[in-house]
Motif scaffolding. Structure first.
Motif, PDB file in Angstrom:
ATOM      1  N   ALA A 236       0.865  -1.182   0.000  1.00  0.00           N
ATOM      2  CA  ALA A 236       0.000   0.000   0.000  1.00  0.00           C
ATOM      3  C   ALA A 236       0.893   1.221   0.000  1.00  0.00           C
ATOM      4  N   THR A 237       0.524   2.240  -0.780  1.00  0.00           N
ATOM      5  CA  THR A 237       1.302   3.465  -0.888  1.00  0.00           C
ATOM      6  C   THR A 237       0.516   4.631  -0.331  1.00  0.00           C
ATOM      7  N   TYR A 238       1.159   5.399   0.519  1.00  0.00           N
ATOM      8  CA  TYR A 238       0.559   6.560   1.164  1.00  0.00           C
ATOM      9  C   TYR A 238       0.502   7.695   0.134  1.00  0.00           C
ATOM     10  N   ARG A 239      -0.702   8.016  -0.344  1.00  0.00           N
ATOM     11  CA  ARG A 239      -0.903   9.056  -1.356  1.00  0.00           C
ATOM     12  C   ARG A 239      -1.588  10.251  -0.700  1.00  0.00           C
ATOM     13  N   LYS A 240      -0.794  11.277  -0.416  1.00  0.00           N
ATOM     14  CA  LYS A 240      -1.347  12.457   0.258  1.00  0.00           C
ATOM     15  C   LYS A 240      -2.255  13.242  -0.680  1.00  0.00           C
ATOM     16  N   GLU A 241      -1.912  13.276  -1.973  1.00  0.00           N
ATOM     17  CA  GLU A 241      -2.685  14.099  -2.910  1.00  0.00           C
ATOM     18  C   GLU A 241      -4.096  13.570  -3.104  1.00  0.00           C
ATOM     19  N   THR A 242      -4.253  12.240  -2.968  1.00  0.00           N
ATOM     20  CA  THR A 242      -5.592  11.654  -3.107  1.00  0.00           C
ATOM     21  C   THR A 242      -6.125  11.149  -1.762  1.00  0.00           C
ATOM     22  N   THR A 243      -5.416  11.419  -0.687  1.00  0.00           N
ATOM     23  CA  THR A 243      -5.743  10.930   0.673  1.00  0.00           C
ATOM     24  C   THR A 243      -6.163   9.473   0.629  1.00  0.00           C
ATOM     25  N   SER A 244      -5.291   8.642   0.057  1.00  0.00           N
ATOM     26  CA  SER A 244      -5.631   7.234  -0.100  1.00  0.00           C
ATOM     27  C   SER A 244      -4.495   6.333   0.355  1.00  0.00           C
ATOM     28  N   PHE A 245      -4.861   5.081   0.652  1.00  0.00           N
ATOM     29  CA  PHE A 245      -3.887   4.073   1.091  1.00  0.00           C
ATOM     30  C   PHE A 245      -4.454   2.711   0.681  1.00  0.00           C
ATOM     31  N   HIS A 246      -4.551   2.478  -0.607  1.00  0.00           N
ATOM     32  CA  HIS A 246      -5.190   1.273  -1.126  1.00  0.00           C
ATOM     33  C   HIS A 246      -4.312   0.048  -0.937  1.00  0.00           C
ATOM     34  N   LEU A 247      -4.920  -1.056  -0.534  1.00  0.00           N
ATOM     35  CA  LEU A 247      -4.186  -2.311  -0.315  1.00  0.00           C
ATOM     36  C   LEU A 247      -4.240  -3.144  -1.588  1.00  0.00           C
ATOM     37  N   GLU A 248      -3.080  -3.702  -1.997  1.00  0.00           N
ATOM     38  CA  GLU A 248      -3.016  -4.518  -3.195  1.00  0.00           C
ATOM     39  C   GLU A 248      -2.178  -5.769  -2.948  1.00  0.00           C
ATOM     40  N   LYS A 249      -2.553  -6.819  -3.683  1.00  0.00           N
ATOM     41  CA  LYS A 249      -1.743  -8.045  -3.719  1.00  0.00           C
ATOM     42  C   LYS A 249      -1.914  -8.655  -5.098  1.00  0.00           C
ATOM     43  N   GLY A 250      -0.815  -9.065  -5.660  1.00  0.00           N
ATOM     44  CA  GLY A 250      -0.838  -9.523  -7.041  1.00  0.00           C
ATOM     45  C   GLY A 250      -1.477 -10.891  -7.233  1.00  0.00           C
ATOM     46  N   SER A 251      -1.390 -11.758  -6.236  1.00  0.00           N
ATOM     47  CA  SER A 251      -1.891 -13.118  -6.395  1.00  0.00           C
ATOM     48  C   SER A 251      -2.322 -13.630  -5.019  1.00  0.00           C
ATOM     49  N   VAL A 252      -3.621 -13.634  -4.783  1.00  0.00           N
ATOM     50  CA  VAL A 252      -4.107 -13.996  -3.448  1.00  0.00           C
ATOM     51  C   VAL A 252      -4.158 -15.515  -3.283  1.00  0.00           C
ATOM     52  N   GLN A 253      -4.085 -15.936  -2.029  1.00  0.00           N
ATOM     53  CA  GLN A 253      -4.164 -17.348  -1.675  1.00  0.00           C
ATOM     54  C   GLN A 253      -5.361 -17.563  -0.753  1.00  0.00           C
ATOM     55  N   VAL A 254      -5.771 -18.817  -0.653  1.00  0.00           N
ATOM     56  CA  VAL A 254      -6.886 -19.146   0.232  1.00  0.00           C
ATOM     57  C   VAL A 254      -6.600 -18.671   1.658  1.00  0.00           C
ATOM     58  N   SER A 255      -5.347 -18.759   2.066  1.00  0.00           N
ATOM     59  CA  SER A 255      -4.952 -18.364   3.425  1.00  0.00           C
ATOM     60  C   SER A 255      -5.048 -16.862   3.672  1.00  0.00           C
ATOM     61  N   ASP A 256      -5.286 -16.074   2.635  1.00  0.00           N
ATOM     62  CA  ASP A 256      -5.475 -14.626   2.800  1.00  0.00           C
ATOM     63  C   ASP A 256      -6.909 -14.277   3.191  1.00  0.00           C
ATOM     64  N   SER A 257      -7.772 -15.246   3.226  1.00  0.00           N
ATOM     65  CA  SER A 257      -9.167 -15.000   3.617  1.00  0.00           C
ATOM     66  C   SER A 257      -9.206 -14.467   5.045  1.00  0.00           C
ATOM     67  N   ALA A 258      -9.771 -13.275   5.204  1.00  0.00           N
ATOM     68  CA  ALA A 258      -9.750 -12.589   6.496  1.00  0.00           C
ATOM     69  C   ALA A 258     -10.523 -11.283   6.343  1.00  0.00           C
ATOM     70  N   VAL A 259     -10.610 -10.541   7.462  1.00  0.00           N
ATOM     71  CA  VAL A 259     -11.154  -9.185   7.414  1.00  0.00           C
ATOM     72  C   VAL A 259      -9.983  -8.214   7.463  1.00  0.00           C
ATOM     73  N   TYR A 260      -9.993  -7.233   6.576  1.00  0.00           N
ATOM     74  CA  TYR A 260      -8.916  -6.261   6.468  1.00  0.00           C
ATOM     75  C   TYR A 260      -9.430  -4.887   6.899  1.00  0.00           C
TER      76      TYR A 260
END
Lengths: 115, 115
Positions: free
Chosen positions: A64-88
């Motif tokens: 995730a990249t801290y973007r001050k100009e857009t006040t954003s912090f989007h989370l990304e992952k290129g290839s998710v796995q079953v074990s990533d199932s969770a609440v973020y």
């Protein structure tokens, strides 16, 4: 006051798909930004953080990249796995003009990854 | 993992009874926090402590009180439990307030049901 808005869930993906969870924020100061993850039946764990503009936090393939100009912090992952199932949870830490920093959380996004 | 324990882990009580939840840490961190987690609300701060005998209110403090007589213990008391206080309660600790060491570490949670 401070606030965090993250995309509504639930999000359901197939294994190896690309993940984006959007997060935007409103803050009075210069906050630090966090992503926490909560696996079923457990407490929250820090996934990654960024403390100033243009910083990139990364961990376990998530970024995730801290973007001050857009006040954003989007989370990304290129290839998710079953074990990533969770609440973020996206969160910010700010002193709101006082002397003690406090975390403000988004409402959470449930991610389910299917095999 | 940060050394944080919460007790009890599960509790069922009746409306009008007092309830005390305990958070215990072995990290000697100065800051401790109590949150509640409810569907659609994420985590909301109830009270926090910035030292022994030093506490302050969070955004949802009505009906709750706290005490911290030792660095390692932070107690949350519901003076007269109500059904609206049915929730999952999380304790968190942090070494410092403010960057870069303001990361909070969470306990496993206490699930409280008020009948």
């Amino acid at each position: 006051g401070d606030s965090v808005t993250q995309m509504e869930g639930p999000v359901t993906l197939s294994e190896e798909a690309f993940l984006t969870i959007n997060c935007t924020y409103t803050a009075t100061g210069y906050p630090s930004l966090f992503w926490y993850v909560q696996y079923p039946g457990e407490g929250l764990q820090l996934l990654l953080k960024a403390t100033k503009a243009d910083d990139k936090g990364s961990n376990k393939g998530f970024e995730a990249t801290y973007r001050k100009e857009t006040t954003s912090f989007h989370l990304e992952k290129g290839s998710v796995q079953v074990s990533d199932s969770a609440v973020y949870f996206c969160a910010l830490s700010d002193d709101s003009g006082g002397s003690n920093y406090k975390l403000t959380f988004g409402k959470g996004t449930l991610l389910t990854v299917n095999p | 993992d940060a050394g944080i324990t919460q007790s009890p882990r599960h509790k069922v009580t009746e409306t009008g009874t007092p309830v005390t939840l305990r958070c215990h840490q072995t990290e000697n961190h100065r800051y401790m926090y109590w949150y509640r987690q409810d569907p659609g609300h994420g985590l909301r701060l109830i009270h926090y402590s910035y030292g022994v005998k030093d506490t302050d209110k969070g955004e949802v403090s009505d009906g709750y009180s706290v005490s911290r007589s030792k660095t390692e213990d932070f107690l949350l008391t519901l003076e007269s439990a109500t059904s609206s206080q049915t929730s999952v309660y999380f304790c968190a600790i942090s070494e410092k307030s403010g960057p870069p060491q303001e990361t909070q570490y969470f306990g496993p949670g206490t699930r409280l049901l008020v009948l």
